[in-house]
Design a protein around this motif. Structure first.
Motif, PDB file in Angstrom:
ATOM      1  N   HIS A   1     -35.155  -2.384 -30.697  1.00  0.00           N
ATOM      2  CA  HIS A   1     -35.757  -3.605 -31.231  1.00  0.00           C
ATOM      3  C   HIS A   1     -34.691  -4.418 -31.955  1.00  0.00           C
ATOM      4  N   LEU A   2     -34.584  -5.688 -31.606  1.00  0.00           N
ATOM      5  CA  LEU A   2     -33.710  -6.616 -32.315  1.00  0.00           C
ATOM      6  C   LEU A   2     -34.622  -7.598 -33.041  1.00  0.00           C
ATOM      7  N   ARG A   3     -34.909  -7.252 -34.294  1.00  0.00           N
ATOM      8  CA  ARG A   3     -35.966  -7.973 -35.008  1.00  0.00           C
ATOM      9  C   ARG A   3     -35.612  -9.434 -35.250  1.00  0.00           C
ATOM     10  N   ALA A   4     -34.336  -9.738 -35.444  1.00  0.00           N
ATOM     11  CA  ALA A   4     -33.949 -11.130 -35.684  1.00  0.00           C
ATOM     12  C   ALA A   4     -34.173 -12.010 -34.455  1.00  0.00           C
ATOM     13  N   LEU A   5     -34.244 -11.376 -33.288  1.00  0.00           N
ATOM     14  CA  LEU A   5     -34.498 -12.118 -32.049  1.00  0.00           C
ATOM     15  C   LEU A   5     -35.926 -11.942 -31.558  1.00  0.00           C
ATOM     16  N   ASP A   6     -36.712 -11.115 -32.238  1.00  0.00           N
ATOM     17  CA  ASP A   6     -38.044 -10.749 -31.763  1.00  0.00           C
ATOM     18  C   ASP A   6     -37.947 -10.269 -30.307  1.00  0.00           C
ATOM     19  N   LEU A   7     -36.951  -9.381 -30.075  1.00  0.00           N
ATOM     20  CA  LEU A   7     -36.641  -8.925 -28.730  1.00  0.00           C
ATOM     21  C   LEU A   7     -36.713  -7.400 -28.678  1.00  0.00           C
ATOM     22  N   THR A   8     -37.409  -6.894 -27.656  1.00  0.00           N
ATOM     23  CA  THR A   8     -37.491  -5.459 -27.410  1.00  0.00           C
ATOM     24  C   THR A   8     -36.800  -5.162 -26.090  1.00  0.00           C
ATOM     25  N   VAL A   9     -35.872  -4.184 -26.117  1.00  0.00           N
ATOM     26  CA  VAL A   9     -35.038  -3.919 -24.947  1.00  0.00           C
ATOM     27  C   VAL A   9     -35.148  -2.441 -24.569  1.00  0.00           C
ATOM     28  N   PRO A  10     -35.664  -2.148 -23.371  1.00  0.00           N
ATOM     29  CA  PRO A  10     -35.715  -0.746 -22.928  1.00  0.00           C
ATOM     30  C   PRO A  10     -34.401  -0.322 -22.282  1.00  0.00           C
ATOM     31  N   PHE A  11     -34.024   0.925 -22.513  1.00  0.00           N
ATOM     32  CA  PHE A  11     -32.893   1.542 -21.824  1.00  0.00           C
ATOM     33  C   PHE A  11     -33.390   2.802 -21.142  1.00  0.00           C
ATOM     34  N   ALA A  12     -33.068   2.931 -19.847  1.00  0.00           N
ATOM     35  CA  ALA A  12     -33.351   4.168 -19.133  1.00  0.00           C
ATOM     36  C   ALA A  12     -32.235   5.168 -19.405  1.00  0.00           C
ATOM     37  N   GLU A  13     -32.553   6.441 -19.296  1.00  0.00           N
ATOM     38  CA  GLU A  13     -31.507   7.458 -19.420  1.00  0.00           C
ATOM     39  C   GLU A  13     -30.437   7.213 -18.363  1.00  0.00           C
ATOM     40  N   GLY A  14     -29.178   7.158 -18.786  1.00  0.00           N
ATOM     41  CA  GLY A  14     -28.074   6.913 -17.868  1.00  0.00           C
ATOM     42  C   GLY A  14     -27.778   5.453 -17.614  1.00  0.00           C
ATOM     43  N   GLU A  15     -28.602   4.544 -18.130  1.00  0.00           N
ATOM     44  CA  GLU A  15     -28.348   3.109 -17.927  1.00  0.00           C
ATOM     45  C   GLU A  15     -27.102   2.690 -18.694  1.00  0.00           C
ATOM     46  N   GLU A  16     -26.340   1.780 -18.077  1.00  0.00           N
ATOM     47  CA  GLU A  16     -25.079   1.358 -18.673  1.00  0.00           C
ATOM     48  C   GLU A  16     -25.102  -0.119 -19.055  1.00  0.00           C
ATOM     49  N   LEU A  17     -24.505  -0.382 -20.192  1.00  0.00           N
ATOM     50  CA  LEU A  17     -24.383  -1.732 -20.755  1.00  0.00           C
ATOM     51  C   LEU A  17     -22.907  -2.106 -20.697  1.00  0.00           C
ATOM     52  N   ARG A  18     -22.561  -3.159 -19.967  1.00  0.00           N
ATOM     53  CA  ARG A  18     -21.151  -3.560 -19.866  1.00  0.00           C
ATOM     54  C   ARG A  18     -20.739  -4.348 -21.111  1.00  0.00           C
ATOM     55  N   THR A  19     -19.649  -3.914 -21.737  1.00  0.00           N
ATOM     56  CA  THR A  19     -19.200  -4.552 -22.972  1.00  0.00           C
ATOM     57  C   THR A  19     -17.873  -5.290 -22.816  1.00  0.00           C
ATOM     58  N   GLU A  20     -17.116  -4.974 -21.771  1.00  0.00           N
ATOM     59  CA  GLU A  20     -15.841  -5.676 -21.591  1.00  0.00           C
ATOM     60  C   GLU A  20     -15.373  -5.566 -20.156  1.00  0.00           C
ATOM     61  N   VAL A  21     -14.797  -6.647 -19.688  1.00  0.00           N
ATOM     62  CA  VAL A  21     -14.005  -6.661 -18.462  1.00  0.00           C
ATOM     63  C   VAL A  21     -12.564  -6.910 -18.889  1.00  0.00           C
ATOM     64  N   SER A  22     -11.636  -6.160 -18.326  1.00  0.00           N
ATOM     65  CA  SER A  22     -10.217  -6.391 -18.614  1.00  0.00           C
ATOM     66  C   SER A  22      -9.479  -6.466 -17.288  1.00  0.00           C
ATOM     67  N   ALA A  23      -9.334  -7.693 -16.795  1.00  0.00           N
ATOM     68  CA  ALA A  23      -8.723  -7.910 -15.487  1.00  0.00           C
ATOM     69  C   ALA A  23      -7.220  -7.654 -15.544  1.00  0.00           C
ATOM     70  N   LYS A  24      -6.703  -7.134 -14.450  1.00  0.00           N
ATOM     71  CA  LYS A  24      -5.268  -6.903 -14.285  1.00  0.00           C
ATOM     72  C   LYS A  24      -4.765  -7.823 -13.169  1.00  0.00           C
TER      73      LYS A  24
END
Length: 325
Positions: A266-289
């Motif tokens: 729960h992100l209360r400041a956004l009034d947003l509820t976000v489900p995550f499945a077991e093993g689900e991945e959230l991408r936080t960075e791309v670092s191109a070469k």
């Protein structure tokens, strides 16, 4: 707007930063697959962790870029004769001192403009630079280099430095408008110095983003602590595992956070509820070469001509000096 107690021109305020965070997080956590922009790693704790990362044995980019600048800063000064050095995403401006020293010794440098999103980091950097370079005019700009390039001071004879391989955090679709916008701010004959990490063996690349001590993992998870604090979220930070993957097709590293169990956040400041499945991945960075031909072509498409291309002894990292053509 000038900051009251330093030469800081402030174009990015706390309210703007929070508004951008809210919009980015809502968009990223509502997407499939989920993502977050890497710029939110860098609160005070995140910046400390990144400084620690740069000293790790696996993390070669900082050392490789410093080697290049040590070897070639005098050539940069001689070729450009720049009167003003502008640094995008300057942070502590430590590596930039190699350029400042070379330009000062060459006799052309009059001013330095470090640009960063963090007023606190700039305040400290500007104070230290003024003490060490008393004859240099230092004016910090608190701004986002993606959205505020038009605020760069037009002092003439500028060299814009964008170091650290940060260009890799843009996807190709993001790099093109960034480079084109930067070129539009420069006059013909002004200069751009770009640090870029190079494509290499994944056995070298991946450990740089997944070190044995787990510092990068802690850095990655820190973004969840930022969301907990800034958006009144309830991420169980320890329930996410750090993942670093080499995407051979796109030639970039992806950092992700993998949910080790199913959960609802729960992100209360956004009034947003976000489900995550077991093993689900959230991408936080791309670092191109990069490869030389590809980056040279991208710069050319934006209106830059590469005049010099230098690498470290191990050909792991490159610094390109380009002119606005």
């Amino acid at each position: 707007m000038t900051h009251p107690d330093t030469d800081l021109d402030v174009y990015l305020h706390d309210a703007d930063r929070i508004e951008a965070l809210r919009a980015d997080v809502r968009a990223g956590l509502s997407a499939s697959p989920k993502w977050l922009p890497p710029k939110y790693f860098y609160d005070a704790r995140g910046s400390e962790l990144f400084e620690e990362i740069t000293r790790l044995p696996e993390y070669y980019p900082t050392r490789a870029e410093r080697e290049i600048l040590t070897d070639h800063a005098a050539t940069v000064a001689r070729v450009t004769g720049a009167k003003t050095l502008v640094e995008l995403g300057s942070g502590s401006s430590e590596k930039t001192r190699l350029l400042l020293d070379a330009l000062r010794d060459h006799g052309t440098l009059g001013s330095f403009v470090p640009l960063d999103v963090s007023a606190a980091a700039l305040h400290d950097a500007v104070g230290a630079l003024r003490a060490d370079y008393p004859d240099l005019h230092v004016r910090g700009v608190v701004a986002d280099f993606v959205n505020h390039l038009e605020v760069l001071p037009d002092t003439g004879s500028r060299l814009v430095a964008f170091l650290g391989g940060t260009i890799g955090n843009f996807t190709p679709a993001e790099r093109s408008p960034f480079l084109t916008t930067l070129r539009a701010q420069l006059s013909v004959g002004e200069w751009f110095l770009l640090g870029a990490d190079l494509v290499k063996d994944p056995a070298v690349l991946v450990p740089a983003y997944d070190d044995a001590q787990g510092v990068t993992a802690e850095f990655n998870r820190n973004v969840l602590r930022v969301l907990n604090r800034e958006l009144d979220a309830d991420f169980d930070v320890d329930a996410f595992t750090h993942v670093a993957l080499w995407d051979a097709r796109r030639e970039w590293i992806e950092m992700r956070l993998r949910a080790e169990r199913s959960m609802t956040v729960h992100l209360r400041a956004l009034d947003l509820t976000v489900p995550f499945a077991e093993g689900e991945e959230l991408r936080t960075e791309v670092s191109a070469k990069f490869r030389r031909d590809g980056l040279t072509a991208e710069l050319a498409a934006a209106g830059f001509t590469v005049r010099h291309w230098w690498t470290d002894a191990g050909s792991r990292f490159a610094v390109a000096l380009a002119t606005a053509s």
